[in-house]
Scaffold this motif. Structure first.
Motif: not given
Lengths: 285, 542, 329
Positions: C238-247
């Protein structure tokens, strides 16, 4: 024509039925349900919270991504529910009540606004407990989708929303009885079915409409602005339908609530979930 | 194989035990018949053997039940699945899956059998029960007899040593019942299966039984040889009654046994005049001409004509799917007919004859009433009292009318009881009372004897005779030849949607190999149908 | 045919449709999905009507709203409708000029959703989702069984509802109106409830849940961990924060799978006809994966669409031969 009478629960037993938990919930399951509900809320309300720079805000496959997330969420929650153990009678009851719900949904799909499936969910959750209500929501919608060909990215959303409806019905204050109980259930049913419609609109409105119109979702816009657009979109499309459904649910519950509660409680009493067999003269344990 | 030691069973909330001090054992390879009046605890005895009592139903069990060395105290029903196979009363209600093969595989999957073993057992069971041609069919498209055989197959795949069946043939027509019983006897004789079987229709099964367990109304269980005990059961099968009348001892259990002994009795009876056919030439209450009923893909009724006279009980007989139900519903005006006319006589307030399908349902039911195959379909309220009161209001009858009718059929039934908790007989009685409250002269009953015991059937026969004597007319469909012999004046045989014969009951029943009652078979060629008639004839000849 | 194969293919198409902007590719995908759907229908699959209607509806809704509310878009003006301001809803104007650019974007948007609907409909028709139920982890056996039961008994409940409605007529009661619906639903429900107890007894005596694994203490923490990871993954999406999304999502799947494995350990139920992966199924599933990965990595849509068509051909053509082999087996 013979005078023998089989066992039947006495009337008083039926009326003051104890709170039944057909699917028992342990503390850890409650925690799992709470966490899952938070994640689910975020997924449902994503158009209101999504950041404009997130890939999701513009990708056309977002419903599939979020649908997959919710499907995974449901799998995990149901693993937690099943981990508490489930009586074979609860499983059979779940199956039969889901079939009733699915048949009701099929019957009422033609007539605009008449969706009695929510009444079934509310009554099932009320009598058989929040855990059962949650499971019933999932299985009813899954069954209905399998029967009518409605499997798609929207299904996990519908399943979770219906599960919340059943869960909430199981959590309503248990001391309320008699007419007030039916009134309470009717009011809850109306609110829940309206909320269901609005929630489904909220999640899928960005796709139904596409971007750029005056009613379209704008990623990153203030929550109120997006809500206003959603409201206008709903008013233009499904609000009348949703209101009709809320009214039908309430009327249906008011009309059949009392007798259905009675037959459900009769079954719940007879089923005696997780019976601990009494053994007179049992010295082995 | 099965041992019950001082077993008593008390259900929760009940003061007295349903089974009391039961001490019986059943040896390996026996076919053991459980008999007793409705509600006496036959099902409880079966459930105690399968472990459903107390693990599933709750309740208190004293004593010990041991099946093939496993004590039900420590083994739940599921832990006994490979020892005891249970077939319930209505097999369709126990099906979990959609097709025959899936259903047969279900128990094996639960037991975790390897794939090769499953395939081997599947073929074995399909052959044993003659289900090979049905293997890919949907369960709900099967006939009652086929469903029953699938239900038996579905437990046999687990290779149990004991088979427990609750009324496996009571809802079946004679041919289907024979198929099921043949399969069971084959299991006992060729495979050494131990079978415990509860049944109302003793005339069908008693000849196959090695032993009988009789459950008394007080919950006690007596055991003995078939010939001794069946006599004690109130109102046994016709053969037993005939034996009592003729003084045969031991009681013959099959028509074949009886025919060897019948010569002296037949000689005495031959002197008597055959009873005259009772054909009242009275007003026609309902006339149907050239009735056709079509469903998508089938032409169920093909041009049937029928006149129902006052004072007459007419029985419609025929195979499953011969169009009996369709004809009854069409005649009652309750289901659409494709062509033909039906006229039902008027009453004093509305004298013109009319088509019941066109009449307002409220007026139609004052002229012709139908009780469907499952009488419970007519009942929709939560208690007997509510049902009785609603019935009076709907029929515009004086308060208490339905209750009085019901009391006449069923005796005292608690008013607060749920209609679903009634016995089959009581439920039929309630549905009948509801339908009769509007005072219809024509009464139509679709398979009314399903699940009734001898006592209930006698009450029903008396009731139908009274309705006819009072100037009404009765039309019923039935597979139950003994019941038809007892109450029908006239028999209409349907095959493939058309009338094959329409004649006085005696003519049709005596001549037919499939529809002849036991008494007629034994006394062949004398035209006597029931034990009562034999008794009357003997009284005349002295 | 392994039931999951078509679903993998369909999901690949869904991802591709979401990423591509080419009307040609979308049309090609729509036609392919439609062909698979209609072919599967001819072979006795369930009626696909709902999917066809929905696919049509999404395109129509887009177009209607485009005309009604107006999509700003370039290109030439086709019809110049007057613009109406709505007084009670500030910022909302109705109608307005219709342009080729706006119309094209509306059609593409609608077509994109239609392709998704059709692809899933094709999978649901070629591989009915009931056949996916046995693939659920053993720990979800209860839930899967409940759904299997529900699907199996629903037709007989419909029939029971019909019988009750006819019986109401026999009693001279009205068969229309809300009261009649209630009066029909109640006996059907009561019957279904009685039936559920009979069914439970039948399942119990046939060994249902006999081989249930004992509770494993490690399952609950793993499930909670999976849920928290799922929450972080969603936050990332939702935030586009890639550190959290896929991992986050990956960890959630991993923990969930381990938990499911632990909860379903021990002696297993078996399946009479288990689904097996055969080479064409694998090929079809690989095409699905290729589509999804390729679309995400930016491979040209035309090439991927060709792969999708190839997969559809392999899956559809194989069917008669497979039937013959299954008949022999």
């Amino acid at each position: 024509m013979t005078t023998a009478v089989r066992t039947s629960p006495s009337r008083t037993e039926v009326l003051r039925a104890p709170r039944v938990h057909a699917v028992p919930l342990r503390t850890s399951t409650w925690v799992a349900l709470a966490v899952a509900s938070l994640v689910g809320l975020a997924a449902f309300g994503w158009p209101l919270v999504v950041a404009p720079e997130a890939g999701l805000a513009h990708a056309a496959d977002a419903p599939v991504v979020l649908g997959a997330v919710l499907a995974g969420l449901l799998l995990v929650v149901h693993l937690a529910l099943a981990d508490g153990g489930m009586d074979v009678k609860a499983v059979a009851l779940l199956g039969l009540l889901s079939a009733v719900g699915a048949v009701l949904r099929q019957l009422s799909a033609g007539a605009a606004g008449i969706e009695l499936v929510f009444a079934a969910l509310v009554l099932g959750g009320r009598v058989l407990g929040p855990g059962f209500g949650f499971a019933l929501g999932t299985t009813t919608l899954a069954t209905s989708a399998l029967l009518t060909g409605g499997v798609g990215p929207w299904l996990p959303f519908q399943m979770l929303a219906a599960s919340w409806v059943g869960l909430g019905a199981g959590l309503l204050p248990s001391r309320v009885g008699g007419r007030r109980e039916v009134t309470m259930l009717a009011a809850y049913g109306a609110v829940a079915s309206l909320a269901f419609g609005v929630a489904m609109n909220l999640s899928f409105w960005p796709y139904t409409l596409g971007a750029g119109t005056d009613l379209s979702f704008v990623a990153g816009a203030p929550v109120l602005e997006n809500l206003r657009r959603l409201l206008l979109f709903s008013a233009a499309t499904s609000l009348g339908w949703d209101l009709g459904r809320a009214v039908t649910t309430a009327v249906g519950l008011a009309l059949v609530g009392a007798p259905v509660l009675a037959v459900l409680r009769r079954t719940a009493t007879r089923a005696a979930f997780l019976p601990a067999p009494e053994r007179a003269g049992d010295t082995s344990r | 194989m099965i041992r019950l030691e001082a077993v008593s069973v008390t259900y929760p909330g009940q003061a007295s035990p349903t089974l009391r001090d039961v001490d019986v054992s059943v040896a390996e390879g026996e076919l053991c018949l459980v008999v007793g009046p409705t509600g006496a605890g036959k099902s409880t005895l079966l459930r105690a053997v399968s472990g459903l009592v107390p693990h599933f139903t709750g309740g208190t069990v004293h004593g010990r039940v041991v099946v093939d060395g496993r004590d039900t105290r420590d083994h739940r029903p599921r832990d006994l699945a490979d020892v005891v196979g249970v077939v319930q009363q209505d097999p369709a209600r126990g099906f979990v899956t959609e097709t025959v093969e899936e259903e047969l595989a279900y128990a094996m999957e639960q037991l975790g059998l390897p794939s090769d073993a499953m395939r081997a057992r599947m073929e074995e069971v399909l052959d044993l029960l003659g289900l090979v041609t049905l293997r890919h069919r949907a369960l709900r498209d099967l006939s009652g007899g086929e469903q029953q055989r699938v239900a038996i197959g579905a437990v046999l795949t687990a290779h149990p040593r004991v088979l427990v069946l609750d009324e496996p043939t009571s809802a079946l027509d004679p041919a289907a019942a024979d198929d099921v019983l043949a399969a069971l006897t084959r299991l006992v004789h060729d495979h050494g299966m131990t079978v415990l079987l509860a049944e109302h229709r003793l005339e069908r099964v008693v000849q196959y039984a090695d032993r009988v367990l009789a459950v008394g109304p007080d919950g006690s269980v007596a055991e003995g040889a078939a010939g001794e005990l069946v006599v004690r059961v109130a109102g046994g099968p016709p053969l037993v009654e005939l034996a009592a009348l003729a003084g045969w001892d031991p009681v013959p259990l099959s028509v074949r046994d009886a025919r060897r002994r019948v010569a002296p009795l037949r000689a005495r009876l031959a002197a008597s005049e055959p009873p005259l056919p009772h054909v009242p030439r009275a007003a026609t209450l309902l006339s149907a001409h050239d009735v056709h009923v079509r469903y998508p893909g089938t032409h169920a009724v093909r041009g049937v004509g029928l006149e129902l006279a006052a004072g007459q009980v007419t029985a419609v007989m025929g195979r499953n799917g011969a169009g009996k139900s369709s004809l009854l519903w069409a005649v009652a005006g309750a289901a659409p007919r494709a062509a033909g006319t039906v006229l039902v006589a008027g009453r004093r307030e509305a004298p013109a004859p009319a088509d019941p399908a066109v009449l307002d349902p409220r007026e139609a039911r004052r002229r012709v009433a139908l009780v469907p195959q499952d009488p419970g379909d007519l009942l929709y309220l939560g208690s007997v009292a509510a049902e009785l009161a609603a019935s009076d209001a709907q029929a515009d009858a004086a308060p208490g009318t339905t209750a009085a009718l019901f009391a006449g059929f069923a005796g005292a039934v608690p008013a607060a009881a749920h209609p679903r908790d009634l016995s089959e007989g009581q439920r039929l009685g309630l549905a009948l009372a509801v339908q009769l409250a509007a005072g219809p002269p024509v009464l139509v009953l679709d398979e009314p004897t399903r699940g009734l015991d001898y006592a209930a059937k006698r009450v029903l026969a008396r009731l139908l005779a009274e309705h006819a004597r009072a100037g009404g007319s009765v039309l019923l469909s039935s597979h139950d030849v003994e019941f038809v012999a007892q109450c029908a004046d006239r028999v209409v045989v349907l095959a493939d949607g058309s009338v094959v014969s329409d004649a006085p009951a005696r003519e049709v029943l005596v001549a037919s190999p499939t529809f002849a009652p036991q008494v007629a078979k034994v006394l062949h060629p004398l035209p006597l149908l029931t034990v009562d008639e034999v008794r009357d004839a003997l009284a005349v000849t002295g | 045919m392994h039931p999951a194969a078509w679903w993998a293919w369909a999901l690949g198409i869904v991802v591709l449709a979401g990423r591509t902007g080419s009307a040609t590719v979308l049309t090609l995908l729509a036609l392919t999905a439609l062909a698979v759907l209609l072919l599967a229908r001819r072979r006795g699959g369930p009626a696909p009507g709902a999917y066809l209607t929905l696919a049509l509806a999404v395109v129509v809704v887009r177009l209607v709203f485009h005309v009604l509310v107006g999509v700003p878009g370039g290109g030439t003006v086709i019809v110049d409708l007057p613009t109406l301001e709505v007084s009670w809803a500030p910022g909302l104007s109705l109608l307005g000029p219709i342009t080729t650019g706006g119309l094209l974007s509306a059609v593409i948007g609608g077509l994109r959703l239609a392709v998704m609907v059709l692809a899933i409909g094709a999978a649901a028709t070629a591989a009915p989702p009931t056949r996916l139920l046995p693939l659920l982890p053993p720990a979800l056996h209860h839930l899967a069984t409940a759904v299997v039961i529900a699907v199996a008994v629903a037709p007989s409940l419909s029939a029971a509802a019909g019988a009750t409605r006819r019986a109401r007529r026999l009693r001279g009661l009205p068969t229309r109106g809300v009261r009649a619906v209630a009066g029909t639903a109640l006996p059907v429900l009561a019957d279904a409830l009685d039936r559920s107890l009979a069914l439970a007894a039948s399942m119990d005596t046939r060994g249902y849940a006999r081989l249930l694994a004992p509770r494993d203490r490690r399952v609950t923490p793993l499930l909670l961990g999976s849920l928290v990871a799922l929450g972080l993954g969603t936050y990332g999406l939702l935030t586009g924060d890639l550190r959290y999304g896929l991992p986050g999502l990956a960890v959630a799947v991993l923990l969930g799978a381990v938990a499911a494995g632990l909860a379903g350990r021990g002696p297993r139920r078996t399946q009479y006809r288990p689904a097996r992966w055969r080479p064409p199924d694998l090929l079809l599933a690989c095409v699905g994966a290729l589509l999804a990965l390729g679309a995400t990595a930016g491979v040209p849509g035309g090439a991927l669409a060709a792969a999708a068509v190839l997969g559809a051909v392999v899956g559809s053509v194989r069917e008669p031969g497979a039937r013959y082999r299954e008949a022999l087996a």
